[in-house]
Write a protein that holds these residues in place. Structure first.
Motif, PDB file in Angstrom:
ATOM      1  N   HIS A   1     -41.525  -6.154  26.224  1.00 51.99           N
ATOM      2  CA  HIS A   1     -41.304  -6.940  27.442  1.00 51.99           C
ATOM      3  C   HIS A   1     -39.989  -6.556  28.120  1.00 51.99           C
ATOM      4  CE1 HIS A   1     -44.865  -9.373  27.228  1.00 51.99           C
ATOM      5  NE2 HIS A   1     -44.649  -9.527  25.928  1.00 51.99           N
ATOM      6  N   SER A   2     -39.000  -6.144  27.348  1.00 57.36           N
ATOM      7  CA  SER A   2     -37.744  -5.659  27.936  1.00 57.36           C
ATOM      8  C   SER A   2     -38.006  -4.400  28.751  1.00 57.36           C
ATOM      9  CB  SER A   2     -36.719  -5.333  26.848  1.00 57.36           C
ATOM     10  OG  SER A   2     -36.320  -6.472  26.164  1.00 57.36           O
ATOM     11  N   LEU A   3     -38.704  -3.458  28.146  1.00 57.21           N
ATOM     12  CA  LEU A   3     -38.993  -2.204  28.848  1.00 57.21           C
ATOM     13  C   LEU A   3     -39.879  -2.441  30.075  1.00 57.21           C
ATOM     14  CD1 LEU A   3     -39.579   0.155  25.789  1.00 57.21           C
ATOM     15  CD2 LEU A   3     -37.553   0.019  27.264  1.00 57.21           C
ATOM     16  N   GLY A   4     -40.853  -3.332  29.940  1.00 53.19           N
ATOM     17  CA  GLY A   4     -41.724  -3.643  31.071  1.00 53.19           C
ATOM     18  C   GLY A   4     -40.969  -4.286  32.218  1.00 53.19           C
ATOM     19  N   GLY A   5     -40.097  -5.239  31.904  1.00 51.44           N
ATOM     20  CA  GLY A   5     -39.296  -5.895  32.934  1.00 51.44           C
ATOM     21  C   GLY A   5     -38.362  -4.920  33.630  1.00 51.44           C
ATOM     22  N   MET A   6     -37.717  -4.051  32.836  1.00 53.51           N
ATOM     23  CA  MET A   6     -36.807  -3.065  33.424  1.00 53.51           C
ATOM     24  C   MET A   6     -37.565  -2.055  34.276  1.00 53.51           C
ATOM     25  SD  MET A   6     -33.851  -2.379  30.551  1.00 53.51           S
ATOM     26  CE  MET A   6     -34.955  -1.798  29.297  1.00 53.51           C
TER      27      MET A   6
ATOM     28  N   PHE B   1     -27.298  -3.822  40.372  1.00 53.32           N
ATOM     29  CA  PHE B   1     -28.426  -3.232  39.661  1.00 53.32           C
ATOM     30  C   PHE B   1     -28.571  -3.769  38.244  1.00 53.32           C
ATOM     31  CE2 PHE B   1     -30.183   0.242  37.019  1.00 53.32           C
ATOM     32  CZ  PHE B   1     -31.440   0.320  37.594  1.00 53.32           C
ATOM     33  N   ARG B   2     -27.480  -3.767  37.480  1.00 55.96           N
ATOM     34  CA  ARG B   2     -27.553  -4.215  36.079  1.00 55.96           C
ATOM     35  C   ARG B   2     -27.928  -5.684  35.971  1.00 55.96           C
ATOM     36  NH1 ARG B   2     -22.178  -1.936  33.385  1.00 55.96           N
ATOM     37  NH2 ARG B   2     -21.753  -4.103  33.785  1.00 55.96           N
ATOM     38  N   LEU B   3     -27.362  -6.497  36.822  1.00 57.10           N
ATOM     39  CA  LEU B   3     -27.698  -7.924  36.803  1.00 57.10           C
ATOM     40  C   LEU B   3     -29.168  -8.130  37.187  1.00 57.10           C
ATOM     41  CD1 LEU B   3     -26.834 -10.811  36.379  1.00 57.10           C
ATOM     42  CD2 LEU B   3     -25.999 -10.849  38.741  1.00 57.10           C
ATOM     43  N   GLY B   4     -29.660  -7.360  38.142  1.00 56.51           N
ATOM     44  CA  GLY B   4     -31.069  -7.423  38.513  1.00 56.51           C
ATOM     45  C   GLY B   4     -31.980  -7.067  37.355  1.00 56.51           C
ATOM     46  N   LEU B   5     -31.570  -6.049  36.578  1.00 57.93           N
ATOM     47  CA  LEU B   5     -32.350  -5.678  35.392  1.00 57.93           C
ATOM     48  C   LEU B   5     -32.356  -6.802  34.356  1.00 57.93           C
ATOM     49  CD1 LEU B   5     -31.449  -1.940  34.669  1.00 57.93           C
ATOM     50  CD2 LEU B   5     -33.557  -2.862  35.627  1.00 57.93           C
ATOM     51  N   GLU B   6     -31.199  -7.395  34.128  1.00 54.18           N
ATOM     52  CA  GLU B   6     -31.115  -8.485  33.155  1.00 54.18           C
ATOM     53  C   GLU B   6     -31.995  -9.655  33.560  1.00 54.18           C
ATOM     54  OE1 GLU B   6     -27.217  -9.730  31.862  1.00 54.18           O
ATOM     55  OE2 GLU B   6     -26.451  -7.696  32.111  1.00 54.18           O
ATOM     56  N   ILE B   7     -31.967  -9.988  34.837  1.00 51.84           N
ATOM     57  CA  ILE B   7     -32.785 -11.093  35.332  1.00 51.84           C
ATOM     58  C   ILE B   7     -34.263 -10.782  35.157  1.00 51.84           C
ATOM     59  CG2 ILE B   7     -33.482 -12.339  37.424  1.00 51.84           C
ATOM     60  CD1 ILE B   7     -30.515 -12.049  38.336  1.00 51.84           C
ATOM     61  N   SER B   8     -34.662  -9.551  35.448  1.00 52.63           N
ATOM     62  CA  SER B   8     -36.079  -9.201  35.324  1.00 52.63           C
ATOM     63  C   SER B   8     -36.541  -9.206  33.863  1.00 52.63           C
ATOM     64  CB  SER B   8     -36.372  -7.851  35.982  1.00 52.63           C
ATOM     65  OG  SER B   8     -35.689  -6.808  35.329  1.00 52.63           O
TER      66      SER B   8
ATOM     67  N   ALA C   1     -34.384 -11.549  40.955  1.00 55.05           N
ATOM     68  CA  ALA C   1     -33.893 -10.210  40.592  1.00 55.05           C
ATOM     69  C   ALA C   1     -33.798  -9.306  41.815  1.00 55.05           C
ATOM     70  CB  ALA C   1     -34.801  -9.583  39.538  1.00 55.05           C
ATOM     71  N   ALA C   2     -34.741  -9.449  42.734  1.00 54.17           N
ATOM     72  CA  ALA C   2     -34.751  -8.612  43.935  1.00 54.17           C
ATOM     73  C   ALA C   2     -33.654  -9.017  44.916  1.00 54.17           C
ATOM     74  CB  ALA C   2     -36.114  -8.702  44.614  1.00 54.17           C
ATOM     75  N   GLU C   3     -33.243 -10.259  44.875  1.00 54.37           N
ATOM     76  CA  GLU C   3     -32.225 -10.746  45.799  1.00 54.37           C
ATOM     77  C   GLU C   3     -30.811 -10.379  45.352  1.00 54.37           C
ATOM     78  OE1 GLU C   3     -32.945 -14.900  46.336  1.00 54.37           O
ATOM     79  OE2 GLU C   3     -35.022 -14.543  46.868  1.00 54.37           O
ATOM     80  N   VAL C   4     -30.648 -10.024  44.091  1.00 50.13           N
ATOM     81  CA  VAL C   4     -29.338  -9.665  43.554  1.00 50.13           C
ATOM     82  C   VAL C   4     -29.055  -8.203  43.862  1.00 50.13           C
ATOM     83  CG1 VAL C   4     -28.041  -9.405  41.402  1.00 50.13           C
ATOM     84  CG2 VAL C   4     -29.493 -11.397  41.737  1.00 50.13           C
ATOM     85  N   LYS C   5     -27.918  -7.915  44.448  1.00 47.79           N
ATOM     86  CA  LYS C   5     -27.584  -6.536  44.813  1.00 47.79           C
ATOM     87  C   LYS C   5     -27.154  -5.692  43.613  1.00 47.79           C
ATOM     88  CE  LYS C   5     -26.151  -7.698  49.474  1.00 47.79           C
ATOM     89  NZ  LYS C   5     -27.085  -7.178  50.372  1.00 47.79           N
TER      90      LYS C   5
END
Length: 86
Positions: free
Chosen positions: A60-65, A20-27, A14-18
């Motif tokens: 878990h969604s809110l925590g990941g985001m 933002f939305r895709l990074g959130l989805e991955i997390s 998630a951190a390697e993806v530039k």
């Protein structure tokens, strides 16, 4: 557990993806997977529930985001080194 080691290996994705939305989805997916792997370590999926209920999914969604937004806001780099050639 082999799945757990693969999941740990993917923590920096998630951190390697530039994007933002895709990074959130991955997390969020990572948070779900972490929880489910934890459940599988202590429960037998043939006779006990190992799925997440609606409130657990929301939590878990809110925590990941929140974790990913915080990491990006603080400008922190990935937790681990990216793979060679990435």
């Amino acid at each position: 557990m082999r799945t757990e080691s693969l999941l740990d290996e993917s923590k920096s994705l998630a951190a390697e993806v530039k994007d933002f939305r895709l990074g959130l989805e991955i997390s969020v997916i990572q948070a779900f997977a972490d929880k489910i792997v934890g459940l599988l370590k202590v429960r037998d999926p043939l006779c006990e529930a190992v799925h997440l209920g609606p409130m657990q999914l929301l939590a878990h969604s809110l925590g990941g985001m929140a974790g990913e937004v915080t990491r990006r806001a603080m400008g922190r780099r990935p937790v681990s080194k990216p793979a060679a050639g990435a």
